[in-house]
Design an enzyme around this catalytic site. Structure first.
Site, PDB file in Angstrom:
ATOM      1  N   GLU A  68     -58.134 -26.143 -50.303  1.00 37.63           N
ATOM      2  CA  GLU A  68     -57.070 -27.225 -50.726  1.00 37.63           C
ATOM      3  C   GLU A  68     -56.314 -26.834 -52.074  1.00 37.63           C
ATOM      4  O   GLU A  68     -54.986 -26.856 -52.187  1.00 37.63           O
ATOM      5  CB  GLU A  68     -57.696 -28.368 -50.685  1.00 37.63           C
ATOM      6  CG  GLU A  68     -58.165 -29.011 -49.272  1.00 37.63           C
ATOM      7  CD  GLU A  68     -57.230 -29.421 -48.632  1.00 37.63           C
ATOM      8  OE1 GLU A  68     -56.056 -29.618 -48.942  1.00 37.63           O
ATOM      9  OE2 GLU A  68     -57.570 -30.014 -47.318  1.00 37.63           O
TER      10      GLU A  68
ATOM     11  N   SER B 150     -52.424 -35.706 -46.862  1.00 36.27           N
ATOM     12  CA  SER B 150     -52.779 -35.949 -48.256  1.00 36.27           C
ATOM     13  C   SER B 150     -52.207 -37.490 -48.759  1.00 36.27           C
ATOM     14  O   SER B 150     -52.936 -38.232 -48.193  1.00 36.27           O
ATOM     15  CB  SER B 150     -51.605 -34.927 -48.913  1.00 36.27           C
ATOM     16  OG  SER B 150     -52.038 -34.955 -50.374  1.00 36.27           O
TER      17      SER B 150
END
Length: 567
Positions: free
Chosen positions: A361, A238
């Site tokens: 996601e 991320s």
């Protein structure tokens, strides 16, 4: 939050250790002198192994055959006049520094539900951790993996990432020295303002400079822990992926690492690497809100005199960042050009790259929304899904998105919302980046498709995480469960443990060779933009498989999104 492993031979309490550390760092503004080559660990039965670094000796402990060294300072505390400056060297020490417990978490207020935490106001936080199964160097030098935690560059902590399994390589991988770190976050780590930017130092991306200070520490010291400074992989998940990408583009990081892992996901756009003008606008507005007007030295002094709680008050809330937070920005020096331009033209530090995403996601964002929606918590309704799309796009585009992702095609409005958000942001855009990168370097792309992994958010009405953002971290870092409020619903079962073994092997073989297979092209094919060619590794239970780039694009509606995104 994951707690430090306990060791019966710890000699110094955590509080005492902090006091000792502060005393040792009083000379931190002095340049670090060059010492002789660090020595390998000196085994001591009474109080754990000692490793001599260029800055001084550190004493860790051994657990399940892995040497663990926690809370090693890699830069001076960025406090007082060092706030919003590049990281400065630490002073030297002569007595072994107790490295048996994690150090301070960097200042943060936004915890994103169960993802991060606890919140912190402590700016003395530039510490790293080392996990190694090669203290004596009996097998030569092991490859090195430097890992940047995620959290939107506003939250997160290294404490949550146990590098022990990666350090061993698992049953079929390569033993690897793992380094995790804390780095400046939010307004402390990413701030542009004329009063600070004009002081004659690198500015804006202080958190990126912190990661580069860690890479420099690795070059000085990792041999002492059994690591190979010529085989350093930088990776992260991320925000850690965003920051790894920043270092790919940064000339200041050239030669400091040799492979890159972009986990959720390879990105290049201006939503992740902001123009400097955006950073300056946000920073100037922050200073005005903080009562520090002007653009001169007095304004800089005013900003540095602010208390950490006051800065965090302006930074955000437990569930969201405020209007002044920017993140990584194209400052012209640390990040000299936009990654989109760098990847298109080849102006980046070229090396083998591995990257990918989870299939669903943005169920992560759905989880945060529902987490903060109660009590009582309530599942997303069809009307809320439609409203979320119509508020995000112009009317014609919103209508097209709702036609492409009708709620009737999904098991719930939440999964429709996740698909409509995941595909443009963390599927099609990363696919575009993979295409750009593959023109210059070897790329290995994956997608984590497993639907039923344990999740660390609490059970919530109507919520199904599927292959959510962050859910794959636990297969690499044992018992990863986010921050202090996260609790995994169960341990990994036998099939999930096999998947973990396979991915730990891939990550560590990539660190060793630049190829997640070690050698050859199986089971993970090198990405080839060629019709019908296997291009993407599917990480799933009961086994790994592959699919083509065209199949990946079709599953994420990229033919619909590519013209809209424009890249």
């Amino acid at each position: 939050m994951a707690m430090a492993p306990q060791c019966k031979n710890v000699l110094v309490s955590s509080a005492s250790r902090r006091a000792v550390t502060r005393a040792l760092l009083l000379g931190s503004l002095l340049a670090v002198g060059v010492l002789s080559t660090p020595v390998t660990a000196q085994s001591r039965d009474d109080d754990g192994p000692v490793v001599r670094t260029a800055e001084g000796p550190v004493r860790g402990f051994v657990k399940n055959g892995v040497g663990i060294f926690l809370g090693i300072p890699y830069a001076a505390p960025p406090v007082g006049n060092l706030r919003w400056r590049p990281p400065q060297p630490v002073g030297h020490w002569s007595r072994p520094l107790d490295a048996t417990s994690y150090a301070n978490t960097c200042p943060q207020v936004t915890e994103l539900g169960a993802f991060a935490g606890p919140s912190s106001i402590t700016e003395d936080c530039l510490y790293l951790n080392v996990f190694t199964s090669n203290l004596r160097g009996n097998g030569g030098r092991n490859p090195v993996l430097v890992w940047i935690h995620g959290g939107g560059n506003v939250d997160g902590e290294s404490n949550d990432y146990d590098g022990s399994k990666l350090a061993t390589g698992g049953p079929s991988g390569t033993p690897t020295v793992v380094v995790t770190m804390n780095y400046r976050l939010g307004l402390f780590g990413f701030l542009a303002h004329p009063a600070l930017d004009g002081e004659g130092h690198y500015f804006g991306n202080y958190g990126i400079l912190d990661t580069q200070a860690v890479l420099q520490w690795v070059q000085r010291n990792i041999e002492a822990f059994g690591g190979d400074p010529a085989r350093v992989t930088l990776g992260g998940q991320s925000a850690g992926s965003i920051d790894t990408g920043a270092n790919l583009v940064s000339p200041l990081a050239a030669g400091l690492f040799h492979r890159a892992i972009l986990q959720s996901a390879p990105w290049s756009g201006s939503s992740f690497y902001f123009p400097l003008s955006v950073g300056l606008a946000n920073g100037t507005a922050f200073a005005a809100a903080a009562g520090c007007p002007g653009q001169d030295a007095a304004a800089a002094a005013c900003l540095r005199a602010l208390s950490a709680p006051r800065i965090l008050q302006l930074q955000g809330t437990p569930n969201a960042s405020g209007p002044y937070v920017t993140g990584t920005m194209v400052d012209g020096a640390i990040i000299p050009i936009a990654p989109e331009t760098a990847y298109a033209t080849g102006q980046f530090n070229k090396m083998p790259i591995m990257g990918g995403n989870t299939q669903h996601e943005l169920t992560f964002l759905n989880a945060i929304t529902e987490y903060f929606s109660g009590p009582p918590q309530a599942a997303m309704t069809a009307a809320q899904y439609v409203a979320s799309i119509t508020s995000a796009y112009p009317p014609a585009t919103a209508a097209a998105v709702l036609a492409e992702y009708p709620v009737s095609s999904y098991a719930s409005p939440q999964l429709a919302s996740s698909a409509a958000g995941t595909d443009p942001l963390i599927a099609c855009q990363p696919r575009h980046v993979v295409h750009l990168l593959s023109k210059w370097v070897t790329v290995y792309q994956y997608e984590f498709n497993y639907q039923n992994a344990p999740y660390y958010f609490p059970d919530m009405p109507g919520f199904f995480p599927a292959a959510s953002h962050t859910i794959d971290s636990q297969v690499l870092f044992p018992n990863y469960h986010g921050g202090q409020l996260g609790v995994n619903s169960r341990p990994l079962n036998a099939q999930e443990t096999t998947l973990s073994d396979q991915l730990v092997a891939a990550w560590t073989k990539f660190a060793a060779t630049g190829n997640p297979n070690g050698s050859g092209n199986s089971p993970w094919p090198k990405f080839i933009n060629q019709a019908g060619a296997p291009a993407v590794l599917s990480q799933n239970v009961p086994g790994l498989s592959t699919f083509t780039d065209a199949q990946y694009a079709a599953s994420h509606h990229c033919a619909f999104w590519d013209p809209i995104l424009g890249y």
